[in-house]
Design a protein around this motif. Structure first.
Motif, PDB file in Angstrom:
ATOM      1  N   PRO A   1      41.928 -36.211  -5.429  1.00 51.12           N
ATOM      2  CA  PRO A   1      42.533 -34.960  -5.911  1.00 51.12           C
ATOM      3  C   PRO A   1      41.595 -34.056  -6.711  1.00 51.12           C
ATOM      4  CG  PRO A   1      43.385 -36.841  -7.132  1.00 51.12           C
ATOM      5  CD  PRO A   1      42.551 -37.386  -6.022  1.00 51.12           C
ATOM      6  N   GLU A   2      40.618 -34.603  -7.395  1.00 50.97           N
ATOM      7  CA  GLU A   2      39.757 -33.739  -8.211  1.00 50.97           C
ATOM      8  C   GLU A   2      38.840 -32.845  -7.384  1.00 50.97           C
ATOM      9  OE1 GLU A   2      36.290 -36.395 -10.040  1.00 50.97           O
ATOM     10  OE2 GLU A   2      38.280 -37.275 -10.320  1.00 50.97           O
ATOM     11  N   ARG A   3      38.741 -33.098  -6.083  1.00 48.28           N
ATOM     12  CA  ARG A   3      37.913 -32.253  -5.204  1.00 48.28           C
ATOM     13  C   ARG A   3      38.752 -31.243  -4.413  1.00 48.28           C
ATOM     14  NH1 ARG A   3      32.490 -32.646  -3.844  1.00 48.28           N
ATOM     15  NH2 ARG A   3      33.156 -32.545  -1.697  1.00 48.28           N
ATOM     16  N   ARG A   4      40.069 -31.273  -4.605  1.00 51.29           N
ATOM     17  CA  ARG A   4      40.971 -30.448  -3.808  1.00 51.29           C
ATOM     18  C   ARG A   4      40.739 -28.959  -4.047  1.00 51.29           C
ATOM     19  NH1 ARG A   4      42.606 -33.892  -1.973  1.00 51.29           N
ATOM     20  NH2 ARG A   4      44.646 -34.613  -2.467  1.00 51.29           N
ATOM     21  N   GLN A   5      40.652 -28.223  -2.934  1.00 47.39           N
ATOM     22  CA  GLN A   5      40.500 -26.771  -2.985  1.00 47.39           C
ATOM     23  C   GLN A   5      41.701 -26.064  -2.368  1.00 47.39           C
ATOM     24  OE1 GLN A   5      36.721 -25.550  -1.303  1.00 47.39           O
ATOM     25  NE2 GLN A   5      35.698 -27.340  -2.173  1.00 47.39           N
ATOM     26  N   THR A   6      42.696 -26.841  -1.950  1.00 51.06           N
ATOM     27  CA  THR A   6      43.917 -26.293  -1.354  1.00 51.06           C
ATOM     28  C   THR A   6      45.115 -26.979  -2.000  1.00 51.06           C
ATOM     29  OG1 THR A   6      44.092 -27.957   0.385  1.00 51.06           O
ATOM     30  CG2 THR A   6      42.719 -26.029   0.869  1.00 51.06           C
ATOM     31  N   SER A   7      46.312 -26.584  -1.587  1.00 50.88           N
ATOM     32  CA  SER A   7      47.534 -27.173  -2.146  1.00 50.88           C
ATOM     33  C   SER A   7      48.040 -28.367  -1.340  1.00 50.88           C
ATOM     34  CB  SER A   7      48.624 -26.103  -2.233  1.00 50.88           C
ATOM     35  OG  SER A   7      48.908 -25.614  -0.936  1.00 50.88           O
ATOM     36  N   ILE A   8      47.229 -28.904  -0.460  1.00 48.43           N
ATOM     37  CA  ILE A   8      47.615 -30.049   0.392  1.00 48.43           C
ATOM     38  C   ILE A   8      47.995 -31.250  -0.475  1.00 48.43           C
ATOM     39  CG2 ILE A   8      46.616 -31.827   1.921  1.00 48.43           C
ATOM     40  CD1 ILE A   8      47.410 -29.377   3.463  1.00 48.43           C
ATOM     41  N   LYS A   9      49.167 -31.841  -0.147  1.00 49.43           N
ATOM     42  CA  LYS A   9      49.613 -33.061  -0.831  1.00 49.43           C
ATOM     43  C   LYS A   9      50.128 -34.039   0.217  1.00 49.43           C
ATOM     44  CE  LYS A   9      50.731 -31.101  -5.255  1.00 49.43           C
ATOM     45  NZ  LYS A   9      51.730 -30.756  -6.234  1.00 49.43           N
ATOM     46  N   PRO A  10      49.424 -35.151   0.416  1.00 50.40           N
ATOM     47  CA  PRO A  10      49.901 -36.141   1.387  1.00 50.40           C
ATOM     48  C   PRO A  10      51.239 -36.755   0.954  1.00 50.40           C
ATOM     49  CG  PRO A  10      47.630 -36.570   0.716  1.00 50.40           C
ATOM     50  CD  PRO A  10      48.165 -35.523  -0.195  1.00 50.40           C
TER      51      PRO A  10
END
Length: 178
Positions: free
Chosen positions: A131-140
Motif C-alpha cells: 500500500p505505501e507505493r500505491r498511486q491509485t485508489s485500487i483496493k483488492p
C-alpha cells in the motif's frame, strides 16, 4: 539463488495457509455465481494455480499479459496489453488474480478496460499488497499479506525473469538489482 535473498518474508507453508484462507472466502462469496479468474501473467501463475485448488465452487480461468514496467524495476506509467482474453466476460463475475499490487497503475487501467466489457462484477485478489507505493485508489477485495517497500522475489515474482521458482517470498539483495 538463496544466497541472493536478504531475508525470507513468507515461507511456503505461510503462503499455502493464506491461499487456503482466501480460497475459502472466494468460494463462499461466489457460490452460485459464474466466476472467471483472470490471471495476470507471468507473476500470478503460481498463486492462481494454488488458489484455484482451494476454490470449492465451479469456476473458469483465463489469462492476460499486461505491463507497465517493461524491463525496469519501476512502473513507466504506460500500460500495454500484450495478451488479451480468449472469450467474452459479459455478465460474468470476474476476479482478477495478481501476485502483487504495487503502484496500482496497471490494475486501475485493467479494471476500466474490463468494465467496458460489461461483467456482472469485477474484483481483485492478490497475494501481496504494497500500500505505501500505491498511486491509485485500487483496493483488492482479497488480500494475503501487506508487504514492505522492498524488492520481492519468489513464488512467481521475478527480477529479470529469474527467482520465480522459489517456493517462498523473499527480499532480493540490493546488490543484485542495482
Amino acid at each position: 539463488m538463496r544466497e541472493d535473498i536478504q531475508e525470507v518474508l513468507f515461507t511456503e507453508e505461510q503462503i499455502k495457509d493464506k491461499t487456503k484462507e482466501i480460497g475459502k472466502r472466494i468460494s463462499e462469496d461466489y457460490k452460485g455465481k459464474d466466476l472467471i479468474l483472470i490471471g495476470i501473467l507471468k507473476g500470478s501463475v503460481m498463486f492462481m494455480a494454488d488458489l484455484m485448488k482451494e476454490i470449492k465452487i465451479p469456476c473458469s480461468m483465463d489469462f492476460m499479459s499486461v505491463s507497465s514496467y517493461g524491463n525496469s524495476t519501476e512502473s513507466t506509467g504506460r500500460v500495454k496489453i500484450l495478451k488479451d482474453l480468449d472469450f467474452s466476460i459479459e455478465g460474468k463475475d470476474i476476479l482478477i488474480v495478481e501476485d502483487i499490487v504495487d503502484s496500482g497503475i496497471t490494475l486501475s487501467y485493467l479494471k476500466d478496460y474490463l468494465y467496458s466489457r460489461k461483467p456482472n462484477s469485477l474484483e481483485i485478489a492478490t497475494l501481496l499488497n504494497k500500500p505505501e507505493r500505491r498511486q491509485t485508489s485500487i483496493k483488492p477485495k482479497y488480500m494475503g499479506f501487506n508487504v514492505p517497500d522492498a524488492f520481492l522475489v519468489g513464488y512467481g515474482l521475478d527480477y529479470a525473469e529469474k527467482y520465480r521458482n522459489l517456493p517462498y517470498i523473499g527480499v532480493l539483495k540490493e546488490k543484485i538489482y542495482k
